[in-house]
Scaffold this motif. Structure first.
Motif, mmCIF file in Angstrom:
data_model
loop_
_atom_site.group_PDB
_atom_site.id
_atom_site.type_symbol
_atom_site.label_atom_id
_atom_site.label_comp_id
_atom_site.label_asym_id
_atom_site.label_seq_id
_atom_site.Cartn_x
_atom_site.Cartn_y
_atom_site.Cartn_z
ATOM 1 N N ALA A 111 0.821 -1.213 0.000
ATOM 2 C CA ALA A 111 0.000 0.000 0.000
ATOM 3 C C ALA A 111 0.852 1.260 0.000
ATOM 4 N N GLU A 112 1.982 1.231 0.698
ATOM 5 C CA GLU A 112 2.847 2.410 0.747
ATOM 6 C C GLU A 112 3.447 2.709 -0.626
ATOM 7 N N ALA A 113 3.924 1.671 -1.302
ATOM 8 C CA ALA A 113 4.505 1.874 -2.631
ATOM 9 C C ALA A 113 3.465 2.359 -3.629
ATOM 10 N N ALA A 114 2.195 2.019 -3.401
ATOM 11 C CA ALA A 114 1.138 2.400 -4.326
ATOM 12 C C ALA A 114 0.769 3.876 -4.220
ATOM 13 N N GLN A 115 1.332 4.590 -3.265
ATOM 14 C CA GLN A 115 1.008 6.004 -3.090
ATOM 15 C C GLN A 115 1.765 6.908 -4.067
ATOM 16 N N SER A 116 2.711 6.363 -4.801
ATOM 17 C CA SER A 116 3.488 7.177 -5.742
ATOM 18 C C SER A 116 3.799 6.348 -6.979
ATOM 19 N N ARG A 117 4.257 7.026 -8.026
ATOM 20 C CA ARG A 117 4.570 6.318 -9.261
ATOM 21 C C ARG A 117 5.787 6.941 -9.945
ATOM 22 N N LEU A 118 6.433 6.135 -10.762
ATOM 23 C CA LEU A 118 7.624 6.550 -11.495
ATOM 24 C C LEU A 118 7.239 7.181 -12.824
ATOM 25 N N GLY A 119 7.987 8.194 -13.225
ATOM 26 C CA GLY A 119 7.767 8.805 -14.525
ATOM 27 C C GLY A 119 9.079 9.205 -15.166
ATOM 28 N N LYS A 120 9.208 8.971 -16.467
ATOM 29 C CA LYS A 120 10.382 9.392 -17.209
ATOM 30 C C LYS A 120 10.130 10.779 -17.787
ATOM 31 N N ILE A 121 11.088 11.684 -17.629
ATOM 32 C CA ILE A 121 10.947 13.039 -18.139
ATOM 33 C C ILE A 121 11.197 13.034 -19.642
ATOM 34 N N ASP A 122 10.150 13.329 -20.409
ATOM 35 C CA ASP A 122 10.269 13.385 -21.868
ATOM 36 C C ASP A 122 10.573 14.792 -22.357
ATOM 37 N N ASN A 123 10.174 15.794 -21.577
ATOM 38 C CA ASN A 123 10.385 17.178 -22.021
ATOM 39 C C ASN A 123 10.382 18.101 -20.806
ATOM 40 N N LYS A 124 11.097 19.211 -20.899
ATOM 41 C CA LYS A 124 11.043 20.243 -19.871
ATOM 42 C C LYS A 124 11.065 21.600 -20.552
ATOM 43 N N GLN A 125 10.297 22.527 -20.004
ATOM 44 C CA GLN A 125 10.244 23.868 -20.575
ATOM 45 C C GLN A 125 9.845 24.866 -19.498
ATOM 46 N N GLN A 126 10.311 26.089 -19.664
ATOM 47 C CA GLN A 126 9.948 27.146 -18.729
ATOM 48 C C GLN A 126 8.575 27.687 -19.105
ATOM 49 N N VAL A 127 7.759 27.943 -18.101
ATOM 50 C CA VAL A 127 6.402 28.435 -18.319
ATOM 51 C C VAL A 127 6.276 29.831 -17.719
ATOM 52 N N PRO A 128 5.240 30.592 -18.108
ATOM 53 C CA PRO A 128 5.051 31.929 -17.552
ATOM 54 C C PRO A 128 5.067 31.916 -16.024
ATOM 55 N N GLY A 129 5.812 32.851 -15.457
ATOM 56 C CA GLY A 129 5.968 32.905 -14.010
ATOM 57 C C GLY A 129 7.321 32.418 -13.550
ATOM 58 N N GLY A 130 8.057 31.745 -14.465
ATOM 59 C CA GLY A 130 9.415 31.336 -14.130
ATOM 60 C C GLY A 130 9.577 29.894 -13.723
ATOM 61 N N ASP A 131 8.473 29.187 -13.461
ATOM 62 C CA ASP A 131 8.579 27.774 -13.095
ATOM 63 C C ASP A 131 8.974 26.937 -14.314
ATOM 64 N N THR A 132 9.411 25.712 -14.041
ATOM 65 C CA THR A 132 9.741 24.769 -15.107
ATOM 66 C C THR A 132 8.723 23.647 -15.105
ATOM 67 N N GLN A 133 8.220 23.336 -16.288
ATOM 68 C CA GLN A 133 7.259 22.243 -16.426
ATOM 69 C C GLN A 133 7.963 21.008 -16.945
ATOM 70 N N LEU A 134 7.836 19.915 -16.188
ATOM 71 C CA LEU A 134 8.377 18.621 -16.593
ATOM 72 C C LEU A 134 7.231 17.785 -17.142
ATOM 73 N N THR A 135 7.379 17.307 -18.370
ATOM 74 C CA THR A 135 6.357 16.455 -18.984
ATOM 75 C C THR A 135 6.850 15.017 -18.966
ATOM 76 N N LEU A 136 6.065 14.135 -18.368
ATOM 77 C CA LEU A 136 6.462 12.747 -18.197
ATOM 78 C C LEU A 136 5.980 11.880 -19.359
ATOM 79 N N HIS A 137 6.427 10.641 -19.379
ATOM 80 C CA HIS A 137 6.158 9.728 -20.485
ATOM 81 C C HIS A 137 4.668 9.474 -20.706
ATOM 82 N N ASP A 138 3.845 9.650 -19.664
ATOM 83 C CA ASP A 138 2.407 9.398 -19.802
ATOM 84 C C ASP A 138 1.609 10.678 -19.987
#
Length: 233
Positions: A111-138
């Motif tokens: 149950a503890e492991a089911a609370q999170s999931r793995l994702g591969k970063i396919d893309n990253k880009q800066q968005v308005p406001g200065g934050d960075t958006q990471l887009t995962l494989h799904d």
């Protein structure tokens, strides 16, 4: 549009028998693209928890099945690599993980492991406001204040409730990876070398395994750690 898919033409990653019947269920719109397996296929053909689409719809209407922490009401919802499928009433939890040959399989977790999931970063880009958006494989998007430490092909573990990052695995020599596509799908080993291909071609990666190793393109490997192999179960 038809809701059926010929078994002989389904992606090789689908865990279905191709010659038993002519048709199976077609995946609906959603994450993982064409390789996503309809949820009902896993419930019926892999787990054997339902005998028909009608039974699957009933179970989903009762919020008895969670995917990545969220109740699902669409039996055609595509399920793909590293998704978490939970059955709270049964106290059963599974992670989608490739087996030898690259077919998607269900690895039982707690149950503890089911609370999170793995994702591969396919893309990253800066968005308005200065934050960075990471887009995962799904297709999941994760916002971080400082994206400097993250690179494409890295993996992160995100909390299923708030999408906060709970772990980060850089893609680098020495990293533990699994191949999710290609002739070596399902194999696990450590990155030995990463060869950068000039121009627009794919970079190649050599992976050292217990049976000698293999070479593939980096799009086909995902960084994991020992908790994601199922060896500790």
């Amino acid at each position: 549009m038809t809701k059926h898919q010929k078994r002989l033409s389904v992606p090789k990653t689908w865990p279905v028998e191709r010659k038993t019947e002519t048709f199976t269920v077609k995946a609906g719109a959603g994450p993982h693209g064409e390789e996503g397996v309809p949820l009902v296929v896993l419930l019926r053909d892999v787990l054997g928890y339902v005998d028909s689409t009608k039974e699957a719809r009933y179970a989903l209407s009762e919020d008895a099945i969670l995917v990545n922490g969220q109740p699902i009401n669409d039996e055609q919802r595509p399920i793909g690599i590293f998704d978490i499928i939970a059955f709270p009433g049964r106290e059963e939890y599974y992670r989608v993980f490739p087996d030898e040959g690259g077919r998607l399989a269900l690895t039982e977790i707690d149950a503890e492991a089911a609370q999170s999931r793995l994702g591969k970063i396919d893309n990253k880009q800066q968005v308005p406001g200065g934050d960075t958006q990471l887009t995962l494989h799904d297709g999941t998007n994760v916002l971080v204040e400082d994206g400097a430490e993250y690179s494409t092909s890295d993996s992160i573990v995100i909390d299923n409730d708030d999408k906060s990052i709970v772990a980060h695995f850089p893609y680098e020599e020495g990293a533990l990876v699994t191949a999710i596509r290609g002739n070596h799908g399902g194999k696990i080993g450590e990155v030995e070398t990463i060869d950068v291909t000039p121009g627009s071609g794919s970079n190649t990666v050599t992976v050292d395994t217990e049976d000698g190793g293999f070479e593939t393109i980096e799009e086909y490997v995902v960084v994991i750690d020992e908790n994601f192999t199922g060896d500790d179960e």
